[in-house]
Structures are given as structure tokens and as C-alpha cells.
Design a protein around this motif. Structure first.
Motif, mmCIF file in Angstrom:
data_model
loop_
_atom_site.group_PDB
_atom_site.id
_atom_site.type_symbol
_atom_site.label_atom_id
_atom_site.label_comp_id
_atom_site.label_asym_id
_atom_site.label_seq_id
_atom_site.Cartn_x
_atom_site.Cartn_y
_atom_site.Cartn_z
ATOM 1 N N ILE A 14 1.065 -1.294 -0.032
ATOM 2 C CA ILE A 14 0.023 0.059 -0.099
ATOM 3 C C ILE A 14 0.909 1.138 0.117
ATOM 4 N N MET A 15 0.865 1.750 -1.070
ATOM 5 C CA MET A 15 1.798 3.075 -1.369
ATOM 6 C C MET A 15 1.095 4.191 -0.697
ATOM 7 N N ASP A 16 1.744 4.569 0.487
ATOM 8 C CA ASP A 16 0.910 5.719 1.100
ATOM 9 C C ASP A 16 1.909 7.014 1.496
ATOM 10 N N GLY A 17 1.477 7.959 1.493
ATOM 11 C CA GLY A 17 2.009 9.421 1.974
ATOM 12 C C GLY A 17 2.547 10.079 0.913
ATOM 13 N N ASN A 18 2.272 9.977 -0.260
ATOM 14 C CA ASN A 18 2.708 10.951 -1.386
ATOM 15 C C ASN A 18 2.279 12.137 -1.177
ATOM 16 N N GLY A 19 0.995 12.459 -0.701
ATOM 17 C CA GLY A 19 0.418 13.881 -0.464
ATOM 18 C C GLY A 19 1.153 14.517 0.558
ATOM 19 N N ARG A 20 1.146 13.807 1.753
ATOM 20 C CA ARG A 20 2.042 14.420 3.055
ATOM 21 C C ARG A 20 3.415 14.599 2.725
ATOM 22 N N TRP A 21 4.060 14.025 2.038
ATOM 23 C CA TRP A 21 5.578 13.985 1.621
ATOM 24 C C TRP A 21 5.668 15.518 0.996
ATOM 25 N N ALA A 22 4.625 15.824 0.025
ATOM 26 C CA ALA A 22 4.748 17.090 -0.685
ATOM 27 C C ALA A 22 4.355 18.094 0.081
ATOM 28 N N ASN A 23 3.376 18.103 0.902
ATOM 29 C CA ASN A 23 2.586 19.076 1.880
ATOM 30 C C ASN A 23 3.872 19.517 2.962
ATOM 31 N N SER A 61 -7.168 3.541 -5.536
ATOM 32 C CA SER A 61 -8.498 2.911 -5.151
ATOM 33 C C SER A 61 -9.712 3.399 -5.795
ATOM 34 N N THR A 62 -10.978 2.605 -5.495
ATOM 35 C CA THR A 62 -12.229 3.135 -5.977
ATOM 36 C C THR A 62 -12.466 4.483 -5.309
ATOM 37 N N GLY A 136 -11.034 -1.901 -5.632
ATOM 38 C CA GLY A 136 -11.948 -1.820 -4.374
ATOM 39 C C GLY A 136 -12.025 -3.500 -4.013
ATOM 40 N N SER A 137 -11.318 -3.981 -2.817
ATOM 41 C CA SER A 137 -11.591 -5.421 -2.545
ATOM 42 C C SER A 137 -12.727 -5.789 -2.296
ATOM 43 N N ARG A 138 -13.806 -4.974 -1.521
ATOM 44 C CA ARG A 138 -15.322 -5.368 -1.327
ATOM 45 C C ARG A 138 -15.969 -5.536 -2.742
ATOM 46 N N LYS A 139 -15.562 -4.667 -3.705
ATOM 47 C CA LYS A 139 -16.082 -4.826 -4.988
ATOM 48 C C LYS A 139 -15.611 -6.140 -5.746
ATOM 49 N N LEU A 189 -2.258 2.387 10.152
ATOM 50 C CA LEU A 189 -2.642 0.939 10.244
ATOM 51 C C LEU A 189 -3.877 0.350 10.018
ATOM 52 N N ARG A 190 -4.076 0.382 8.515
ATOM 53 C CA ARG A 190 -5.378 -0.026 8.070
ATOM 54 C C ARG A 190 -5.175 -0.634 6.746
ATOM 55 N N LEU A 191 -6.042 -1.639 6.221
ATOM 56 C CA LEU A 191 -6.130 -2.104 4.959
ATOM 57 C C LEU A 191 -6.605 -1.397 3.788
ATOM 58 N N SER A 192 -7.483 -0.316 4.325
ATOM 59 C CA SER A 192 -8.215 0.435 3.025
ATOM 60 C C SER A 192 -8.572 -0.180 1.871
#
Length: 239
Positions: A14-23, A61-62, A136-139, A189-192
Motif C-alpha cells: 500500500i503506497m501511502d504518503g505521497n500527499g503528505r510528503w509533498a505538503n 482505489s475506487t 476495491g476489495s469489497r467490490k 494501520l489499516r488495509l484500506s
């Protein structure tokens, strides 16, 4: 490159943090995504070097369709240019591209470029990059349930014969083994809504590092952590 005792066959990220890195740097959010694309290259190359056969990246994600239109448009443009720019590297290094998600929602030009590279890279490959786009995994699980329901209604499938293995065959990429390791960057700490079925027995590795700063060193640290885990699958590890 470290000497690893155990190398997972399939790693999901899960590639997270791009926006915060930029901000945090006073930059537009899209700059974070552009720098994150360099991390994709670094991790893809590192995964190939140590023998990881499948690498799945949660790219869009969706729920991400709810983001501002200019950011979504920028992401789609970045995706298209990234695949076009590096398609030769994929083919040269025998890396197969596969994509899963609601691809019909992607811009036509992006779909066309992805389809071309998927077709070309499927001819001769040793490693597989899976990109979850508009996913989306639920989908995915709901779509599998619908397909099974149709088969049951048509008399092609006995409800009493449906097993976990049967259900897995109706997911988007049934031939791909479940991930053994799931990495999430930026400390969340979530699967999103990511691979909820497939990650049932995966080992989790969470780092506070933002995705644009996650490169070979951080990837190898995750693999080293994985190698130290005792994977019991509900049983007992014997010495």
C-alpha cells in the motif's frame, strides 16, 4: 544487496504518503506522486533482484475517484507516461504487467497503453508486476459472489460444493498466489479495502516512511523482517 534467509514469492504494498510528503515540503501534491513513481521503479528493480516473483502495488482505489479532479487527472497522466517511458525496461527484464480493478473507469488513452503493455509483456516473463487501479476489495469479493450465484442459478455449480478454493477462482486474478508479505508506508494501520481476501495469512510490515522516500534500503528491511517471522497458519512452529 543483503543475504536473505527467506524471500516471499508475492509482496503487496500500500503506497501511502505521497500527499503528505509533498505538503511537508510546500510542494503540490502531484510532486509527491511523481517522486513516488521513482520509488515504484526502485522497489520493482529490488524485488526482481532478490527473486520476488509477484509484486502488487495499490496505486489507485475506487475511493480515490473522490479526490479533486486536477489531482486525479494528474495521476492518470503520470500513470500513462510512466508506463510508456518504462515499457522497454519491462520487456527487457521479462517483467509482466497485470492490472486489476474497474478499468473501464480509466481514461481511454491510459487503458490503451496498459492493454498494449500487458499483451506484449505476457509473451515472455519471469516476474509479474500487478497494479491495483480503480480497485476495491469489497467490490472484487462482491463480483465473485455474483459470478458464483449466477453459476449456481444456472445449475453449473452445486452450492454445497463451494469451498474457499472455489471462491478464490472467481476473484480478479485467480492464478496469482496470495501475498505472503504486505507492506504499508506512512505509518497508517489499516488495509484500506485492499486484498481483504488474499491477505488473510499475510505478514504485515508497517513503516512511518512516506512512499516517496521508500527505496531499496527500506524494501530490504521489510524483507529481512519477514524472514524473522514464524509463520504458523494457526498451528505450532516446531524446532
Amino acid at each position: 544487496m543483503p543475504e536473505l534467509e527467506t524471500v516471499p514469492t508475492h509482496v503487496a504494498i500500500i503506497m501511502d504518503g505521497n500527499g503528505r510528503w509533498a505538503n511537508e515540503r510546500g510542494l503540490p501534491r502531484l510532486k509527491g506522486h511523481e517522486e513516488g513513481a521513482q520509488s515504484v521503479l526502485a522497489v520493482l528493480r529490488a524485488a526482481k533482484a532478490v527473486g520476488v516473483k509477484y509484486l502488487t502495488l495499490y496505486a489507485f482505489s475506487t475511493e480515490n475517484w473522490k479526490r479533486p479532479k486536477d489531482e486525479v487527472d494528474g495521476l492518470m497522466t503520470l500513470l500513462g507516461s510512466f508506463m510508456q517511458k518504462h515499457s522497454r525496461e519491462f520487456l527487457k527484464n521479462k517483467i509482466r504487467l497485470r492490472v486489476m480493478g474497474e478499468l473501464d473507469r480509466l481514461p481511454r488513452a491510459v487503458r490503451g497503453g496498459l492493454s498494449k503493455l500487458m499483451k506484449e509483456s505476457a509473451k515472455d516473463y519471469e516476474h509479474t508486476l500487478i497494479v491495483a487501479l480503480s480497485y476495491g476489495s469489497r467490490k472484487e469479493i462482491a463480483d465473485a459472489a455474483k459470478a458464483i450465484a449466477r453459476k449456481t442459478a444456472e445449475g453449473e455449480l452445486d452450492p454445497d460444493a463451494i469451498t474457499e478454493e472455489t471462491f478464490s477462482q472467481y476473484l480478479y486474478l485467480p492464478d496469482v498466489p496470495d501475498p505472503e508479505l504486505m507492506i504499508r508506508t506512512s505509518g497508517e494501520l489499516r488495509l484500506s479495502n485492499f486484498l481483504l481476501w488474499q491477505l488473510s495469512y499475510a505478514e504485515f510490515y508497517v513503516t512511518d516512511t512516506y512512499w516517496p522516500d521508500f527505496r531499496e534500503k527500506e524494501f530490504f528491511q521489510a524483507l529481512e523482517s519477514f524472514g524473522k517471522r514464524g509463520r504458523r497458519f494457526g498451528g505450532i512452529v516446531t524446532q
